[in-house]
Design an enzyme around this catalytic site. Structure first.
Site, PDB file in Angstrom:
ATOM      1  N   GLU A 228      -8.002  -6.772  12.013  1.00  0.00           N
ATOM      2  CA  GLU A 228      -6.611  -8.045  12.267  1.00  0.00           C
ATOM      3  C   GLU A 228      -5.865  -7.326  13.053  1.00  0.00           C
ATOM      4  OE1 GLU A 228      -5.885 -10.496   8.210  1.00  0.00           O
ATOM      5  OE2 GLU A 228      -6.101  -9.294   7.903  1.00  0.00           O
TER       6      GLU A 228
ATOM      7  N   CYS B 109       0.371  -4.659  16.961  1.00  0.00           N
ATOM      8  CA  CYS B 109      -0.352  -3.212  16.252  1.00  0.00           C
ATOM      9  C   CYS B 109      -2.296  -4.227  15.898  1.00  0.00           C
ATOM     10  CB  CYS B 109       0.653  -3.868  14.318  1.00  0.00           C
ATOM     11  SG  CYS B 109      -0.132  -3.420  13.440  1.00  0.00           S
TER      12      CYS B 109
ATOM     13  N   CYS C  54     -10.790   0.983   5.986  1.00  0.00           N
ATOM     14  CA  CYS C  54      -9.987   2.462   6.021  1.00  0.00           C
ATOM     15  C   CYS C  54     -10.111   3.105   4.578  1.00  0.00           C
ATOM     16  CB  CYS C  54      -8.670   1.955   5.422  1.00  0.00           C
ATOM     17  SG  CYS C  54      -8.032   4.216   5.805  1.00  0.00           S
TER      18      CYS C  54
ATOM     19  N   CYS D   6      -5.041   5.108   0.283  1.00  0.00           N
ATOM     20  CA  CYS D   6      -4.166   5.044  -0.690  1.00  0.00           C
ATOM     21  C   CYS D   6      -3.549   3.797  -0.941  1.00  0.00           C
ATOM     22  CB  CYS D   6      -3.136   5.161   0.713  1.00  0.00           C
ATOM     23  SG  CYS D   6      -3.479   5.972   2.321  1.00  0.00           S
TER      24      CYS D   6
ATOM     25  N   CYS E 258      -1.579   0.390   0.030  1.00  0.00           N
ATOM     26  CA  CYS E 258      -2.186  -0.421   0.646  1.00  0.00           C
ATOM     27  C   CYS E 258      -3.667  -1.240   0.687  1.00  0.00           C
ATOM     28  CB  CYS E 258      -2.873   1.013   1.945  1.00  0.00           C
ATOM     29  SG  CYS E 258      -3.005   0.497   3.690  1.00  0.00           S
TER      30      CYS E 258
ATOM     31  N   GLY F  85      -6.939   0.814   9.450  1.00  0.00           N
ATOM     32  CA  GLY F  85      -7.404   2.589   9.597  1.00  0.00           C
ATOM     33  C   GLY F  85      -6.994   3.031   9.574  1.00  0.00           C
ATOM     34  N   GLU F  86      -7.896   4.484  10.047  1.00  0.00           N
ATOM     35  CA  GLU F  86      -6.959   5.645   9.649  1.00  0.00           C
ATOM     36  C   GLU F  86      -7.141   5.821  11.754  1.00  0.00           C
ATOM     37  OE1 GLU F  86      -4.329   7.645   9.154  1.00  0.00           O
ATOM     38  OE2 GLU F  86      -5.135   9.161  10.734  1.00  0.00           O
TER      39      GLU F  86
ATOM     40  N   SER G 111      -0.597   6.398  13.737  1.00  0.00           N
ATOM     41  CA  SER G 111       0.113   6.153  13.197  1.00  0.00           C
ATOM     42  C   SER G 111      -1.072   7.303  12.109  1.00  0.00           C
ATOM     43  CB  SER G 111       1.158   5.019  11.833  1.00  0.00           C
ATOM     44  OG  SER G 111       1.110   5.277  10.444  1.00  0.00           O
TER      45      SER G 111
ATOM     46  N   SER H  81       2.273   8.292   8.010  1.00  0.00           N
ATOM     47  CA  SER H  81       3.249   8.186   6.412  1.00  0.00           C
ATOM     48  C   SER H  81       2.845   9.341   5.501  1.00  0.00           C
ATOM     49  CB  SER H  81       2.172   7.653   6.496  1.00  0.00           C
ATOM     50  OG  SER H  81       1.599   6.623   8.284  1.00  0.00           O
ATOM     51  N   LEU H  82       4.420   9.456   5.459  1.00  0.00           N
ATOM     52  CA  LEU H  82       4.422  11.045   4.500  1.00  0.00           C
ATOM     53  C   LEU H  82       4.979   9.799   2.720  1.00  0.00           C
ATOM     54  CD1 LEU H  82       5.086  13.990   4.655  1.00  0.00           C
ATOM     55  CD2 LEU H  82       7.991  13.768   5.081  1.00  0.00           C
ATOM     56  N   HIS H  83       5.444   8.819   3.151  1.00  0.00           N
ATOM     57  CA  HIS H  83       5.651   8.615   1.703  1.00  0.00           C
ATOM     58  C   HIS H  83       6.337   9.617   0.398  1.00  0.00           C
ATOM     59  CE1 HIS H  83       4.533   5.464   3.838  1.00  0.00           C
ATOM     60  NE2 HIS H  83       3.218   5.627   4.065  1.00  0.00           N
TER      61      HIS H  83
ATOM     62  N   ASN I  50       5.629  -3.573   0.248  1.00  0.00           N
ATOM     63  CA  ASN I  50       5.326  -4.718   0.761  1.00  0.00           C
ATOM     64  C   ASN I  50       4.180  -5.558  -0.622  1.00  0.00           C
ATOM     65  OD1 ASN I  50       6.571  -5.895   2.814  1.00  0.00           O
ATOM     66  ND2 ASN I  50       5.268  -4.484   4.396  1.00  0.00           N
TER      67      ASN I  50
ATOM     68  N   CYS J 235       3.169  -4.140   7.151  1.00  0.00           N
ATOM     69  CA  CYS J 235       2.260  -2.736   6.717  1.00  0.00           C
ATOM     70  C   CYS J 235       1.809  -3.236   5.638  1.00  0.00           C
ATOM     71  CB  CYS J 235       3.809  -1.799   7.251  1.00  0.00           C
ATOM     72  SG  CYS J 235       4.868  -1.893   8.120  1.00  0.00           S
TER      73      CYS J 235
HETATM   74  N1  SAH Z   1      -3.833   4.726   8.706  1.00  0.00           N
HETATM   75  C1  SAH Z   1      -2.204   5.135   9.261  1.00  0.00           C
HETATM   76  C2  SAH Z   1      -2.220   3.386  10.715  1.00  0.00           C
HETATM   77  C3  SAH Z   1      -1.610   2.602   9.365  1.00  0.00           C
HETATM   78  S1  SAH Z   1      -0.703   1.865   9.966  1.00  0.00           S
HETATM   79  C4  SAH Z   1      -1.393   5.725   8.469  1.00  0.00           C
HETATM   80  O1  SAH Z   1      -1.721   5.166   7.140  1.00  0.00           O
HETATM   81  O2  SAH Z   1      -0.667   5.556   9.123  1.00  0.00           O
HETATM   82  C5  SAH Z   1       0.372   1.365   8.052  1.00  0.00           C
HETATM   83  C6  SAH Z   1       1.324   2.214   7.770  1.00  0.00           C
HETATM   84  O3  SAH Z   1       1.996   0.752   6.558  1.00  0.00           O
HETATM   85  C7  SAH Z   1       0.894   3.401   6.992  1.00  0.00           C
HETATM   86  O4  SAH Z   1       2.282   3.526   6.695  1.00  0.00           O
HETATM   87  C8  SAH Z   1       1.410   2.874   5.933  1.00  0.00           C
HETATM   88  O5  SAH Z   1       1.537   4.093   5.170  1.00  0.00           O
HETATM   89  C9  SAH Z   1       2.420   1.383   5.667  1.00  0.00           C
HETATM   90  N2  SAH Z   1       1.421   1.159   4.554  1.00  0.00           N
HETATM   91  C10 SAH Z   1       1.174   0.985   3.793  1.00  0.00           C
HETATM   92  N3  SAH Z   1       1.202  -0.382   2.459  1.00  0.00           N
HETATM   93  C11 SAH Z   1       1.928  -0.527   2.446  1.00  0.00           C
HETATM   94  C12 SAH Z   1       2.831  -1.331   1.867  1.00  0.00           C
HETATM   95  N4  SAH Z   1       2.547  -2.363   0.976  1.00  0.00           N
HETATM   96  N5  SAH Z   1       4.033  -1.850   2.243  1.00  0.00           N
HETATM   97  C13 SAH Z   1       4.937  -1.352   3.003  1.00  0.00           C
HETATM   98  N6  SAH Z   1       4.525   0.076   3.746  1.00  0.00           N
HETATM   99  C14 SAH Z   1       2.834   0.261   3.957  1.00  0.00           C
END
Ligand code: SAH
Length: 381
Positions: free
Chosen positions: A112, A125, A132, A136, A139, A187-188, A221, A244-246, A320, A363
């Site tokens: 997508e 995007c 992927c 995580c 996601c 994907g990463e 990202s 993507s730290l989180h 999300n 996201c």
């Molecule tokens: N694999 C890469 C590229 C994907 S970017 C990465 O993780 O950075 C997608 C972004 O959305 C990332 O920052 C990811 O952590 C974030 N994301 C994933 N699931 C999400 C969710 N359910 N709600 C909000 N952000 C989310």
């Protein structure tokens, strides 16, 4: 490539080589295309002509390439521009300003892309892998696992295709020209390093070699593959890095971003600061706000201490919804307090909009399921 204890980073290294798509002009730089055209027994300048149709005019239909001799048009276009992305469905929301495209690739894989129109810019995007492998847990893409890497042209073609949608005037209230590309789809990107870097080179090369976007308008990202971040810093590119730290602490990040078990918070931030030093680009720190999981005031303070004084900007993403997830988004007052603490620590912070939520295009929602054909929200079939 690296191999992880828990996660396979490189699908090409698993013994079974996934079937890659046919070669396309976007896989090659201009000299490469000229050599290919010469192999076909055509004059080398035809490579520039076809490239100009594809990247300059966003045209891929041979019938419209009237400067090519009719006799060779089909053969040239067929060789240089094989169909890579078969549109399955396009969905729209926000009055057409957000559009999600679902594609079927030559081997049946689904990916997508999302187009987002704003008053001053158009952003797409794009996906870098089918699925992927980073796992995580919050996601949707991460839940399905990895199918394969996309080819360079499969990555580029998503942007070129959606640039054509923007140019057609379909995104009311936005400029007709695609300006920004974010590698934040499925994907990463840094696990498909060489193809992603080649795709960036195509996106930034001036037409007819490429799409002519500004490097500063491209964002990659990553979950934080440290060696690849360091390698990216050494390319002569200055694209924006998003990390993507989180979570600011290893205990929680080990769970939310499993690759943290390999490269810890301090290591990944060191790599990010080195990236910022080398490129002069501010690093974007992505942080999904998950209720009662990573949104405590003490975590805001810890994050503030880690980022204070650095060339960084925090993007808080309201979590999300994803199917079957046990987590919720943080309540707004909790989010506001988190923002306040970061700003008090001197860290520039914004909350990202949740564009595309209704069409599962926001996201972390991209999962490429095709079981929604009867969905009334589908804009086209
Ligand atoms: N694999 C890469 C590229 C994907 S970017 C990465 O993780 O950075 C997608 C972004 O959305 C990332 O920052 C990811 O952590 C974030 N994301 C994933 N699931 C999400 C969710 N359910 N709600 C909000 N952000 C989310």
């Amino acid at each position: 490539m690296t191999s992880l204890p828990l996660i396979s980073v490189d699908p090409d290294a698993r013994g079974r080589r996934p079937a890659m798509p046919p070669r396309h002009l976007a896989d090659l730089d201009l000299p490469g295309r000229q050599a290919l055209v010469a192999e076909l027994g055509e004059p080398a300048f035809r490579a520039k002509q076809v490239s100009n149709h594809y990247f300059g005019r966003l045209v891929r239909d041979p019938a419209q390439m009237t400067d090519l001799p009719a006799a060779t048009r089909e053969r040239l276009a067929g060789t240089l521009l094989p169909t890579l992305l078969n549109p399955v469905r396009e969905m729209a929301c926000d009055d057409g300003a957000t559009r999600k495209a679902l594609w079927r690739l030559h081997d049946g894989s689904l990916v997508e892309s999302v187009l987002m129109g704003y008053p001053d810019r158009v952003t797409v995007c794009i996906s870098s892998q089918a699925g992927c492998g980073m796992a995580c847990p919050f996601c949707a893409t991460g839940q399905a696992g990895l199918t394969r890497n996309l080819s360079t042209a499969e990555i580029v073609d998503q942007a070129v295709y959606l640039a054509g949608v923007a140019a057609s005037g379909a995104v009311a209230g936005s400029p007709p020209r695609l300006s920004h590309v974010v590698f934040m789809g499925m994907g990463e990107p840094l696990a498909n390093y060489a193809r992603v870097v080649a795709a960036i080179r195509r996106l930034v090369a001036p037409a007819p070699e490429g799409l002519g976007l500004s490097q500063r308008h491209i964002t990659v990202s990553t979950v934080g593959l440290v060696p690849a971040i360091r390698r990216l810093a050494s390319e002569d590119l200055s694209v924006t890095l998003a990390l993507s730290l989180h979570a600011p602490d290893d205990e929680l990040r080990d769970e939310l971003v499993p690759v943290n078990q390999r490269w810890k918070v301090s290591e990944v931030l060191d790599a990010a600061w080195d990236y910022a030093d080398t490129t002069g680009r501010r690093v974007s720190i992505e942080y999904a706000m998950i209720k009662d999981v990573n949104d405590q005031p003490w975590r805001a303070d810890l994050l503030g201490r880690l980022l204070a004084g650095k060339l960084a900007h925090v993007n808080l993403i309201p979590l999300n919804p994803t199917p079957g997830s046990r987590w919720d988004a943080s309540p707004k007052p909790v989010e506001r307090e988190f923002v306040r603490r970061l700003r008090d620590a001197g860290v520039s912070t914004t909350v990202r909009d949740t564009r595309g939520r209704e069409i599962d295009g926001a996201c972390g929602q991209l999962a490429a399921a095709e079981d929604r054909d009867s969905d009334p929200r589908a804009a086209t079939a």
